[in-house]
Design a protein around this motif. Sequence first.
Motif, PDB file in Angstrom:
ATOM      1  N   CYS A  11       7.794  -2.030   0.910  1.00 47.55           N
ATOM      2  CA  CYS A  11       9.128  -1.074   0.981  1.00 47.55           C
ATOM      3  C   CYS A  11       9.022   0.150   0.154  1.00 47.55           C
ATOM      4  CB  CYS A  11      10.321  -1.977   0.570  1.00 47.55           C
ATOM      5  SG  CYS A  11      10.475  -3.382   1.869  1.00 47.55           S
ATOM      6  N   GLU A  12       8.578  -0.239  -1.010  1.00 49.88           N
ATOM      7  CA  GLU A  12       8.323   0.958  -2.187  1.00 49.88           C
ATOM      8  C   GLU A  12       7.193   1.971  -1.742  1.00 49.88           C
ATOM      9  OE1 GLU A  12       7.463  -0.854  -5.911  1.00 49.88           O
ATOM     10  OE2 GLU A  12       9.352  -1.943  -5.896  1.00 49.88           O
ATOM     11  N   ASP A  13       6.414   1.632  -1.119  1.00 47.61           N
ATOM     12  CA  ASP A  13       5.235   2.566  -0.702  1.00 47.61           C
ATOM     13  C   ASP A  13       4.623   2.263   0.699  1.00 47.61           C
ATOM     14  OD1 ASP A  13       3.281   4.490  -0.772  1.00 47.61           O
ATOM     15  OD2 ASP A  13       1.982   3.303  -2.074  1.00 47.61           O
ATOM     16  N   TRP A  14       5.550   2.816   1.714  1.00 52.89           N
ATOM     17  CA  TRP A  14       5.401   2.567   3.020  1.00 52.89           C
ATOM     18  C   TRP A  14       4.119   3.543   3.402  1.00 52.89           C
ATOM     19  CZ3 TRP A  14       6.379  -0.747   6.884  1.00 52.89           C
ATOM     20  CH2 TRP A  14       6.100  -0.246   8.207  1.00 52.89           C
ATOM     21  N   ASP A  15       4.132   4.552   3.117  1.00 48.12           N
ATOM     22  CA  ASP A  15       3.053   5.605   3.344  1.00 48.12           C
ATOM     23  C   ASP A  15       1.643   5.125   2.898  1.00 48.12           C
ATOM     24  OD1 ASP A  15       2.670   8.291   4.594  1.00 48.12           O
ATOM     25  OD2 ASP A  15       1.614   8.562   2.714  1.00 48.12           O
ATOM     26  N   GLY A  16       1.666   4.600   1.593  1.00 46.86           N
ATOM     27  CA  GLY A  16       0.312   4.210   1.165  1.00 46.86           C
ATOM     28  C   GLY A  16       0.104   2.739   1.646  1.00 46.86           C
ATOM     29  N   THR A  17       0.897   2.070   2.293  1.00 44.01           N
ATOM     30  CA  THR A  17       0.400   0.777   3.055  1.00 44.01           C
ATOM     31  C   THR A  17      -0.064   1.192   4.055  1.00 44.01           C
ATOM     32  OG1 THR A  17       2.459  -0.629   1.843  1.00 44.01           O
ATOM     33  CG2 THR A  17       1.610  -1.194   4.005  1.00 44.01           C
ATOM     34  N   CYS A  18       0.266   2.181   5.047  1.00 43.15           N
ATOM     35  CA  CYS A  18       0.089   2.596   6.249  1.00 43.15           C
ATOM     36  C   CYS A  18      -1.185   3.284   6.043  1.00 43.15           C
ATOM     37  CB  CYS A  18       0.926   3.486   6.921  1.00 43.15           C
ATOM     38  SG  CYS A  18       2.565   2.944   7.604  1.00 43.15           S
ATOM     39  N   GLU A  19      -1.555   3.856   5.234  1.00 39.24           N
ATOM     40  CA  GLU A  19      -2.942   4.445   4.785  1.00 39.24           C
ATOM     41  C   GLU A  19      -3.910   3.541   4.700  1.00 39.24           C
ATOM     42  OE1 GLU A  19      -5.885   7.231   4.528  1.00 39.24           O
ATOM     43  OE2 GLU A  19      -3.720   7.627   5.279  1.00 39.24           O
ATOM     44  N   ARG A  20      -3.717   2.175   3.884  1.00 32.70           N
ATOM     45  CA  ARG A  20      -4.567   1.506   3.548  1.00 32.70           C
ATOM     46  C   ARG A  20      -5.028   0.621   4.821  1.00 32.70           C
ATOM     47  NH1 ARG A  20      -1.601   0.982  -1.234  1.00 32.70           N
ATOM     48  NH2 ARG A  20      -0.105  -0.381  -0.333  1.00 32.70           N
ATOM     49  N   VAL A  21      -4.020   0.120   5.719  1.00 32.67           N
ATOM     50  CA  VAL A  21      -4.177  -0.429   7.062  1.00 32.67           C
ATOM     51  C   VAL A  21      -4.989   0.403   7.737  1.00 32.67           C
ATOM     52  CG1 VAL A  21      -2.192   0.018   8.359  1.00 32.67           C
ATOM     53  CG2 VAL A  21      -3.383  -2.061   8.364  1.00 32.67           C
ATOM     54  N   HIS A  22      -4.819   1.821   7.891  1.00 26.11           N
ATOM     55  CA  HIS A  22      -5.473   2.734   8.679  1.00 26.11           C
ATOM     56  C   HIS A  22      -6.731   2.477   8.515  1.00 26.11           C
ATOM     57  CE1 HIS A  22      -6.231   6.346  11.154  1.00 26.11           C
ATOM     58  NE2 HIS A  22      -6.847   6.624   9.972  1.00 26.11           N
ATOM     59  N   ARG A  23      -7.219   2.876   7.137  1.00 26.43           N
ATOM     60  CA  ARG A  23      -8.500   2.518   6.725  1.00 26.43           C
ATOM     61  C   ARG A  23      -9.361   1.347   7.102  1.00 26.43           C
ATOM     62  NH1 ARG A  23      -8.397   5.764   0.686  1.00 26.43           N
ATOM     63  NH2 ARG A  23      -7.550   7.734   1.635  1.00 26.43           N
ATOM     64  N   HIS A  24      -8.555   0.410   6.680  1.00 24.14           N
ATOM     65  CA  HIS A  24      -9.033  -0.862   7.218  1.00 24.14           C
ATOM     66  C   HIS A  24      -9.298  -1.202   8.324  1.00 24.14           C
ATOM     67  CE1 HIS A  24      -9.650  -5.236   6.731  1.00 24.14           C
ATOM     68  NE2 HIS A  24      -8.848  -5.462   7.899  1.00 24.14           N
TER      69      HIS A  24
END
Length: 377
Positions: free
Chosen positions: A313-326
């Motif tokens: 919730c605090e870093d939605w954009d960073g979470t999406c970036e991590r799953v994108h690369r994964h």
Amino acid sequence: MPVVVHPAALWEVHDDPRDFHAALDLQIRRHGENSYRLHRAIVVAGGLTDRTTLAAWRRGLKVPQTPASLKVLDIIEHRYQLEAGYLRSRLQRRRALSGLVPPEVQYAESRRLAWHLPDDFDERSAEEREEILAWVRSTILSGGTAYHRYHSTVSKHRFALRFDGSGPSELAAPAQLRTEMDALLRFKSATLTDIGYQRSGVWGAETAAQREEHLALLFGALAALPEDEVSGLGVPREDLTFALLVLPSVWDWYVKWRERRRGFFTGWESEMLLLGAAFSRSQTGWLRQSPWLAERLRPIPGIVAQEDIDRICEDWDGTCERVHRHALARSKEIERVARVHRDPFEPILPILEAASPVGEYRKITEEILRRMPEERR
């Protein structure tokens, strides 16, 4: 009056008819006989038929379809000293379609079985007949590859969620998930996107339906209970949300679950991961532009804890970036080991494995020519 074994032909034939009925009628007349005389000779030779059947064959009202009737054709060919297969080759279906399999077999299955049984099937021992039937059912009718057998088994256990309200109630997608699916389809299919959203590419009706079906399988697997035939993850229906797709652990569980069920990875898993990567892509991914989904996440043992949800919730954009690369990395890994589960050459393997494949194809063209209607008829 004694039966003549081989009546003499009264004239030579230079242009044989291609269809069975005309050829049979021609040979009977050519040898100076009628249905009564021919029937009498057939009975003496051990054939089982009657005069009305012979007459119906001559007029084109019936065709031989049983082992006994095909044996009668062999008797006629021998009697008139015709080449072997002269009459049978003029039948559209040269195999017995009834009378071969046991009576307890359903009619629909018996017709499919008949195409793959030897002509002397009914003359073989009970053990041989059972062995042949079992082989045809398992290897041909049920599919000969491991994937065919896998698909035949798992298709009996439905688990995909339904977003259109059809099907059993226990498979209906929860209202919250349906709302999210509608938002995704609107984003990818509408002529104009909602204000503030960007996208790359538009789904047509067929693509949208396919993506919805694939996502229904994913969420159905997440919701299925671990102890039932599907062996799902057991996520409560009310906790299902597209926000789960920002978790690398969810994608890993899903592709490994599919690999366990099938026994190997295919390109399907790789494509699903690419879909997940597209959802989380910077600027144009729907998940990336939908941070409000994070509020719907709930703790799932072994998948996501409350602490993880707080960070998301605090870093939605960073979470999406991590799953994108994964997802991109996993897709490449699976693509490297993916197997083709359907051999495109399987239907013609008997031809390819023949001593002369070209010769086998020649038989096909010859059969087409034999069955072509005559211009004069």
